[in-house]
Scaffold this motif. Structure first.
Motif, mmCIF file in Angstrom:
data_model
loop_
_atom_site.group_PDB
_atom_site.id
_atom_site.type_symbol
_atom_site.label_atom_id
_atom_site.label_comp_id
_atom_site.label_asym_id
_atom_site.label_seq_id
_atom_site.Cartn_x
_atom_site.Cartn_y
_atom_site.Cartn_z
ATOM 1 N N ALA A 101 32.182 56.127 54.050
ATOM 2 C CA ALA A 101 32.932 54.918 53.694
ATOM 3 C C ALA A 101 34.348 55.266 53.240
ATOM 4 C CB ALA A 101 32.195 54.155 52.601
ATOM 5 N N ASP A 102 34.484 56.381 52.529
ATOM 6 C CA ASP A 102 35.826 56.811 52.077
ATOM 7 C C ASP A 102 36.707 57.180 53.272
ATOM 8 O OD1 ASP A 102 35.252 56.397 49.423
ATOM 9 O OD2 ASP A 102 34.663 58.479 49.041
ATOM 10 N N ILE A 103 36.117 57.876 54.264
ATOM 11 C CA ILE A 103 36.868 58.251 55.456
ATOM 12 C C ILE A 103 37.355 57.006 56.195
ATOM 13 C CG2 ILE A 103 36.662 59.264 57.776
ATOM 14 C CD1 ILE A 103 34.883 61.387 56.622
ATOM 15 N N LEU A 104 36.511 55.982 56.209
ATOM 16 C CA LEU A 104 36.863 54.737 56.880
ATOM 17 C C LEU A 104 37.867 53.911 56.089
ATOM 18 C CD1 LEU A 104 33.324 53.626 58.142
ATOM 19 C CD2 LEU A 104 35.201 54.491 59.537
ATOM 20 N N GLY A 105 38.147 54.352 54.853
ATOM 21 C CA GLY A 105 39.096 53.632 54.021
ATOM 22 C C GLY A 105 38.531 52.369 53.408
ATOM 23 N N SER A 106 37.181 52.264 53.363
ATOM 24 C CA SER A 106 36.520 51.085 52.794
ATOM 25 C C SER A 106 35.340 51.528 51.923
ATOM 26 C CB SER A 106 36.029 50.150 53.903
ATOM 27 O OG SER A 106 37.099 49.674 54.676
#
Length: 356
Positions: free
Chosen positions: A107-112
């Motif tokens: 989720a962090d990689i996706l920016g969300s």
């Protein structure tokens, strides 16, 4: 072919109902806010991206592995099922635990980061699918296509109804997750009851099952990674671009979800021809497996050749329509604001046709 095609056709229709209906439900739930509605649809696509990648690998690989060993000698179907349940049950639990652990990082990689909890909840679907695939593979290997089709139809119907109802009741993306999870658990339990007990049977050699299933599942995982990597990269890059343009992290997350929602609409249409040919694979696999086991190479080649001819006619014909009229196709199905993805659909349609 008729049984499985009808079931897969129904599965596709219910899938399209979600792809085409959820953007409107999310827009309505957002009070008509177009951007927020697209962001919710993008969040829905992203939440299920990871778990769908895992599930598609498990269910396709498991069905084919169980079907292969069952079709070779149907008298051993209960033994094959018993061994497969142990192996796939443990694999499903292990993958679910790993996914829960990596959900926050993804989720962090996706920016969300707000999607992490929803991703963790979907891990339960992995365990249910791991078991459900064994029963469906057993039905397929015994050529019980009508029963396999009945389960596909029942599952698709229950899942779609639950997702739509819960999303419309105001649970939004959480509702889609809960609907999917409940349906997966219910259908796996029902398949177990219909299949009957296996406790009195001697287990099929686990080593033999694993030697085939492991390679097949890894191959299927890689195959599904190819199908999901574009959406993953688009979301990550668009989020980074928004941040670089000076937007806050919250705004960047919302904007990138909207872009993912737009592209997800194009994906939904482009994959229709690919989904349309899956019934051919489900029928051809146990037939080819049986004649290959009997060392009848000529009949095996004939099955492959005829399946490829029919597949090419169907998939290229459908893809040509989407490639020629991408804007019209999107406008016919989705709200008008999704037409921005038309250029992507024009290219993607033929890419997926070649892939299929």
């Amino acid at each position: 072919v008729i049984y499985i095609t009808f079931a897969k056709g129904w599965f596709m229709l219910t899938g399209w109902a979600l792809i085409f209906g959820l953007p409107r439900i999310f827009k309505w739930a957002s009070g008509g806010d177009i951007e927020h509605g697209q962001a919710l649809f993008g969040a829905y696509k992203l939440v299920f991206m990871g778990v769908s990648f895992i599930n598609n690998g498990i269910i396709t690989g498991t069905i084919q592995a169980v079907s292969k060993f069952t079709s070779e000698d149907e008298s051993k179907h209960a033994s094959v099922r018993k061994t497969a349940l142990k192996v796939q049950g443990l694999l499903g639990i292990a993958l679910a635990v790993l996914y829960i652990g990596f959900a926050g990082f993804l989720a962090d990689i996706l920016g969300s980061p707000d999607l992490a909890l929803l991703m963790r909840i979907t891990a339960g679907i992995i365990v249910a699918y791991s078991c459900y695939a064994v029963f469906i593979g057993s039905f397929n290997g015994r050529r019980m296509f009508s029963l396999q089709a009945l389960f596909d139809i029942a599952y698709a119907t229950v899942k779609t109804v639950l997702i739509v109802v819960l999303a419309a009741l105001g649970f939004e993306v959480l509702g889609t997750v809960l609907g999917f999870l409940i349906a997966a658990i219910v259908i796996a339990a029902a398949a177990a009851v219909i299949s009957g007990r296996t406790s009195g049977d001697i287990g099929f050699p686990a080593k033999r099952y694993l030697s085939f299933a492991s390679v097949l599942i890894v191959y299927t995982f890689i195959l599904n990674l190819v199908m999901s990597l574009d959406l993953f990269l688009l979301k990550a890059f668009s989020s980074q671009s928004a941040l670089a343009a000076g937007h806050t992290a919250e705004v960047a997350s919302s904007l990138s979800k909207a872009v993912a929602g737009q592209y997800g609409a194009a994906q939904g249409l482009a994959f229709i021809p690919y989904q349309a040919i899956l019934s051919i694979a489900f029928v051809a696999f146990p037939m080819i497996s049986k004649v290959t086991f009997a060392d009848d190479a000529e009949k095996s080649k004939r099955y492959v050749r005829q399946a490829l001819r029919f597949t090419t006619i169907l998939i290229v014909g459908l893809a040509a329509v989407f490639a020629a009229l991408p804007s019209q196709a999107l406008g016919l199905i989705f709200p008008v604001e999704y037409k921005v993805a038309a250029p992507a659909l024009g290219v993607l349609a033929f890419g997926i046709a070649a892939f299929g």
